[in-house]
Enzyme design. Structure first.
Site, mmCIF file in Angstrom:
data_model
loop_
_atom_site.group_PDB
_atom_site.id
_atom_site.type_symbol
_atom_site.label_atom_id
_atom_site.label_comp_id
_atom_site.label_asym_id
_atom_site.label_seq_id
_atom_site.Cartn_x
_atom_site.Cartn_y
_atom_site.Cartn_z
ATOM 1 N N HIS A 179 44.106 18.134 19.777
ATOM 2 C CA HIS A 179 43.244 18.136 20.967
ATOM 3 C C HIS A 179 41.793 18.241 20.518
ATOM 4 O O HIS A 179 40.996 18.978 21.094
ATOM 5 C CB HIS A 179 43.611 19.272 21.916
ATOM 6 C CG HIS A 179 43.565 18.879 23.366
ATOM 7 N ND1 HIS A 179 42.466 18.279 23.940
ATOM 8 C CD2 HIS A 179 44.501 18.969 24.356
ATOM 9 C CE1 HIS A 179 42.704 18.053 25.226
ATOM 10 N NE2 HIS A 179 43.943 18.453 25.501
ATOM 11 N N PHE A 186 36.244 12.425 31.480
ATOM 12 C CA PHE A 186 37.189 12.571 32.578
ATOM 13 C C PHE A 186 37.911 13.909 32.468
ATOM 14 O O PHE A 186 39.097 13.974 32.098
ATOM 15 C CB PHE A 186 38.181 11.414 32.527
ATOM 16 C CG PHE A 186 38.883 11.093 33.831
ATOM 17 C CD1 PHE A 186 39.130 12.069 34.790
ATOM 18 C CD2 PHE A 186 39.310 9.795 34.092
ATOM 19 C CE1 PHE A 186 39.777 11.764 35.982
ATOM 20 C CE2 PHE A 186 39.962 9.474 35.274
ATOM 21 C CZ PHE A 186 40.193 10.458 36.222
ATOM 22 N N HIS A 228 46.585 15.830 33.762
ATOM 23 C CA HIS A 228 47.344 16.926 33.151
ATOM 24 C C HIS A 228 46.592 18.240 33.323
ATOM 25 O O HIS A 228 45.382 18.310 33.094
ATOM 26 C CB HIS A 228 47.538 16.651 31.660
ATOM 27 C CG HIS A 228 48.141 17.791 30.891
ATOM 28 N ND1 HIS A 228 49.251 18.483 31.311
ATOM 29 C CD2 HIS A 228 47.776 18.367 29.693
ATOM 30 C CE1 HIS A 228 49.551 19.419 30.435
ATOM 31 N NE2 HIS A 228 48.668 19.378 29.451
ATOM 32 N N HIS A 279 45.688 6.742 36.394
ATOM 33 C CA HIS A 279 45.240 7.839 35.537
ATOM 34 C C HIS A 279 46.249 8.989 35.584
ATOM 35 O O HIS A 279 46.563 9.501 36.663
ATOM 36 C CB HIS A 279 43.869 8.345 35.994
ATOM 37 C CG HIS A 279 42.792 7.316 35.906
ATOM 38 N ND1 HIS A 279 42.229 6.936 34.710
ATOM 39 C CD2 HIS A 279 42.190 6.567 36.866
ATOM 40 C CE1 HIS A 279 41.315 6.001 34.931
ATOM 41 N NE2 HIS A 279 41.275 5.753 36.227
ATOM 42 N N HIS A 306 39.589 7.945 28.040
ATOM 43 C CA HIS A 306 38.911 8.358 29.269
ATOM 44 C C HIS A 306 38.405 9.792 29.150
ATOM 45 O O HIS A 306 37.284 10.104 29.576
ATOM 46 C CB HIS A 306 39.846 8.227 30.468
ATOM 47 C CG HIS A 306 40.291 6.823 30.735
ATOM 48 N ND1 HIS A 306 41.179 6.495 31.743
ATOM 49 C CD2 HIS A 306 39.977 5.640 30.126
ATOM 50 C CE1 HIS A 306 41.389 5.178 31.738
ATOM 51 N NE2 HIS A 306 40.677 4.650 30.758
ATOM 52 N N HIS A 309 42.562 17.289 32.981
ATOM 53 C CA HIS A 309 41.928 16.070 32.472
ATOM 54 C C HIS A 309 42.848 14.868 32.558
ATOM 55 O O HIS A 309 44.081 15.005 32.665
ATOM 56 C CB HIS A 309 41.499 16.272 31.009
ATOM 57 C CG HIS A 309 42.622 16.537 30.057
ATOM 58 N ND1 HIS A 309 43.299 15.536 29.389
ATOM 59 C CD2 HIS A 309 43.202 17.695 29.639
ATOM 60 C CE1 HIS A 309 44.224 16.063 28.610
ATOM 61 N NE2 HIS A 309 44.199 17.381 28.744
ATOM 62 N N CYS A 310 42.246 13.695 32.478
ATOM 63 C CA CYS A 310 43.016 12.472 32.333
ATOM 64 C C CYS A 310 43.604 12.445 30.933
ATOM 65 O O CYS A 310 42.898 12.703 29.949
ATOM 66 C CB CYS A 310 42.118 11.257 32.555
ATOM 67 S SG CYS A 310 42.971 9.670 32.351
ATOM 68 N N HIS A 311 44.896 12.106 30.834
ATOM 69 C CA HIS A 311 45.525 12.107 29.514
ATOM 70 C C HIS A 311 45.417 10.768 28.803
ATOM 71 O O HIS A 311 46.025 10.577 27.745
ATOM 72 C CB HIS A 311 46.986 12.564 29.589
ATOM 73 C CG HIS A 311 47.371 13.446 28.438
ATOM 74 N ND1 HIS A 311 47.366 13.009 27.119
ATOM 75 C CD2 HIS A 311 47.739 14.746 28.392
ATOM 76 C CE1 HIS A 311 47.726 14.000 26.325
ATOM 77 N NE2 HIS A 311 47.957 15.069 27.068
ATOM 78 N N ILE A 312 44.675 9.843 29.359
ATOM 79 C CA ILE A 312 44.267 8.675 28.578
ATOM 80 C C ILE A 312 43.106 9.147 27.715
ATOM 81 O O ILE A 312 42.029 9.465 28.222
ATOM 82 C CB ILE A 312 43.861 7.506 29.491
ATOM 83 C CG1 ILE A 312 45.068 7.045 30.308
ATOM 84 C CG2 ILE A 312 43.283 6.354 28.668
ATOM 85 C CD1 ILE A 312 44.762 5.969 31.340
ATOM 86 N N HIS A 334 46.642 22.113 31.927
ATOM 87 C CA HIS A 334 47.167 23.059 30.939
ATOM 88 C C HIS A 334 47.571 24.358 31.649
ATOM 89 O O HIS A 334 47.014 24.722 32.676
ATOM 90 C CB HIS A 334 46.109 23.372 29.889
ATOM 91 C CG HIS A 334 45.751 22.223 29.004
ATOM 92 N ND1 HIS A 334 45.419 22.384 27.672
ATOM 93 C CD2 HIS A 334 45.660 20.893 29.231
ATOM 94 C CE1 HIS A 334 45.139 21.218 27.133
ATOM 95 N NE2 HIS A 334 45.276 20.290 28.071
ATOM 96 N N HIS A 383 50.094 17.845 19.960
ATOM 97 C CA HIS A 383 49.178 16.812 19.479
ATOM 98 C C HIS A 383 47.814 17.421 19.209
ATOM 99 O O HIS A 383 47.482 18.499 19.719
ATOM 100 C CB HIS A 383 49.053 15.675 20.500
ATOM 101 C CG HIS A 383 48.542 16.090 21.859
ATOM 102 N ND1 HIS A 383 47.199 16.172 22.157
ATOM 103 C CD2 HIS A 383 49.204 16.436 23.003
ATOM 104 C CE1 HIS A 383 47.053 16.542 23.422
ATOM 105 N NE2 HIS A 383 48.254 16.720 23.954
ATOM 106 N N HIS A 399 47.436 21.212 20.042
ATOM 107 C CA HIS A 399 47.737 21.702 21.390
ATOM 108 C C HIS A 399 49.229 21.565 21.664
ATOM 109 O O HIS A 399 49.859 20.585 21.257
ATOM 110 C CB HIS A 399 46.943 20.892 22.426
ATOM 111 C CG HIS A 399 47.413 21.088 23.835
ATOM 112 N ND1 HIS A 399 47.423 22.320 24.455
ATOM 113 C CD2 HIS A 399 47.894 20.201 24.754
ATOM 114 C CE1 HIS A 399 47.890 22.187 25.686
ATOM 115 N NE2 HIS A 399 48.181 20.916 25.896
ATOM 116 N N HIS A 437 51.594 20.879 24.322
ATOM 117 C CA HIS A 437 51.558 20.293 25.663
ATOM 118 C C HIS A 437 52.734 20.767 26.509
ATOM 119 O O HIS A 437 53.891 20.554 26.165
ATOM 120 C CB HIS A 437 51.585 18.763 25.553
ATOM 121 C CG HIS A 437 51.465 18.066 26.875
ATOM 122 N ND1 HIS A 437 50.422 17.237 27.188
ATOM 123 C CD2 HIS A 437 52.260 18.072 27.963
ATOM 124 C CE1 HIS A 437 50.589 16.760 28.404
ATOM 125 N NE2 HIS A 437 51.702 17.266 28.898
#
Length: 546
Positions: free
Chosen positions: A143, A496, A432, A429, A491, A485-488, A434, A141, A96, A98
């Site tokens: 995905h 998430f 992000h 949290h 999670h 989504h949460c980028h952790i 896209h 990164h 992906h 980012h």
């Protein structure tokens, strides 16, 4: 034998790779710097970036993944080859980009189960897209599930030859890109089975670090010359922790946030969450010496033995660890004080709840230990959302996963608030979106709204208090399904996320006209291999299709 899914497809002319070397010099090996027309080979390799040896999943055999350098308006053509063989880790992959908008190229966004299926072993996928007017600091990164935590993550910089803030700095090259990442001695397969905090073993700055009880491995060094001004591009490629970034004895002037130029703001420290990026200018005005660069992790808050650190080394300083002290800390960071340099102002009527589309999507946590987003825990669909759109899905009731896909009309102002009353664990949290930058009209830690010149970014903290209600706005001018989504990553792995299906009718027409003929076939085949990963690694079943 590799099968390249999109090799014959020609959506865009190849960019002139000769434009890129003008920003290169001989300081880094060629394998660690790539042009926008290139190849990424995703494979397994044993590495020890903090002194502990483990098998990792890497792009072109290095961590971080190679820095990709481009110039404004360059066209990208990146072939991704899956050479993975280590079945103790995930065997499919995706990449992906980012922060890249992917206008008219949603199919190339690289988001498994949303814009495509993962790339199976011994298969390949070619991403072709243009960045049009985008410049600044980005990253790329995997995905696919939690794979980027095993190593597939690297920086991407798009230079602007007419940067309006260039007068503030003297040096901006590959040697001033700083990546911050967490590192784990255990594979993401095993860590993905955990419910609760996932604590990294170390923090890596430009791919080097130390861990508690480990050897005093060499740390990364940023070299400077006294009297010059440096643009440092700081990229958080974190899977989980947030970092507090500082440089002993040096103030920083923020000039860019997530690819968006901002009016310069001077600070002593920067809190940076997973996925966020900042460009800061420092002046090498201190005595010739070594100074600590600190990236304090909220999950491992120590500098003992050189943990969470790198070195700022002045030309002429000895080759040794610094002895500098932290601080001084006099200029605190305030996200609300960051204002866009170009075209400031949020779209729509300047009042909360007065956009064309108003959504409240609250994070939560259910009794089974999964995250919810809008009262639903996200489960990866058996067919990617883009393919659902191409097959005729238009209304939320027609989309999978049920309850997690929001249909948005075209060319409307959308406002999304994230009420934090549940204070889902693992905060803060980083959320992000896209396909877009958004205006943060209400930042964490404040109940004041700003529609005049709010910070514009693509990852935002939704806060650490039950009273936080971060609110963003954007215009639906980019048809396609976009992940929110949460980028952790741990999670996201536990639900998430939601999908914004933006103008699905227009997206179907737009993408059908440009998607390569092999796209549908390769996506269907990849789903079969994804099922093998699911069976091999059942601990990730929480967000896998049934």
């Amino acid at each position: 034998m590799f099968s390249l899914s999109i090799l014959a497809f020609s959506l865009l002319p190849l960019s002139d790779a000769s434009l890129v070397p003008k920003v290169l010099d001989s300081g880094i090996a060629p394998t660690n710097v790539l042009s926008p027309v290139t190849q990424l080979y995703i494979a397994n390799k044993f590495i020890a970036p903090d002194g502990y040896t483990r098998s990792a999943t890497l792009a072109n055999g290095v961590f971080p993944a190679p820095l990709i350098l481009a110039n404004k308006s360059d066209d990208f053509a990146v072939q991704v080859f899956n050479e993975l063989t280590d079945d103790t880790m995930l065997l499919n992959t995706s990449v992906h980009w980012h922060g890249i908008f992917q206008h008219k190229s949603n199919w190339a966004d690289g988001t498994s189960f949303v814009s495509q299926c993962p790339i199976r072993q011994e298969e390949a996928f070619e991403h072709r897209f243009t960045t049009t007017d985008q410049t600044g600091t980005y990253w790329y990164h995997s995905h696919y599930l939690t794979q980027y935590c095993d190593g597939v993550r690297g920086p991407l910089v798009i230079y602007d030859p007419e940067d309006p803030l260039a007068y503030l700095y003297d040096v901006d090259d590959k040697n001033t890109v700083i990546t911050l990442s967490d590192w784990y001695h255990t594979s993401s397969i095993q860590l993905g089975e955990l419910f609760g905090p996932v604590i990294p073993d170390s923090t890596l700055i430009n791919g080097r670090g130390r861990y508690d009880g480990g050897p005093s491995t060499p740390l990364s060094v940023i070299n400077v010359k006294q009297g010059l001004r440096y643009r440092l591009r700081v990229v958080s490629m974190s899977c989980h922790p947030s970092f507090n970034f500082t440089i002993d004895g040096h103030r920083m002037t923020i000039i860019e946030v997530d690819g968006s130029e901002v009016q310069p703001v001077e600070v002593d420290s920067i809190p940076i969450l997973a996925g966020q990026r900042y460009s800061v200018v420092i002046t090498a005005s201190q005595p010739v010496y070594n100074y600590w660069i600190r990236s304090l992790s909220n999950l491992n808050p120590t500098f003992e033995g050189g943990q969470n650190m790198a070195i700022l080394r002045y030309e002429g300083a000895p080759n040794q660890d610094p002895t500098s002290s932290p601080g001084p800390y006099e200029l605190s960071f305030d996200e609300g004080s960051l204002h866009p340099l170009i075209n400031p102002g949020a779209p729509g009527i300047p009042e909360i709840g007065k956009a064309d589309v108003n959504l409240q999507i609250a994070p939560g946590f259910n009794a089974e230990g999964y995250f919810t987003f809008g009262n639903v825990s996200f489960v990866y669909p058996s067919v990617p959302v883009l393919l659902q759109i191409l097959s005729g899905a238009r209304h939320p009731s027609q989309f999978l996963p049920n309850g997690s896909v929001y249909e948005l009309p075209r060319n409307k102002v959308v406002e999304i608030s994230f009420p934090n009353f549940a204070l889902a664990p693992g905060f803060p949290h980083p959320i992000h979106l896209h396909g877009h930058l958004f205006d943060v009209v209400r930042v964490a830690g404040s109940n004041v709204t700003n529609f005049v010149n709010p910070v514009r970014r693509d990852v935002v903290s939704i806060g650490s208090s039950t009273t936080d209600n971060v609110t963003i706005r954007f215009v639906t001018d980019n048809p396609g399904p976009w992940f929110l989504h949460c980028h952790i990553d741990w999670h996201l792995n536990h639900g998430f996320a939601v999908v914004m299906a933006e103008a699905p009718s227009e997206a179907a027409k737009e993408q059908a006209a440009v998607i390569p003929g092999m796209f549908h076939t390769s996506s269907t085949i990849s789903m079969q291999t994804m099922e093998i990963d699911r069976l091999l690694h059942s601990g990730l079943g929480s967000t896998m299709p049934p």
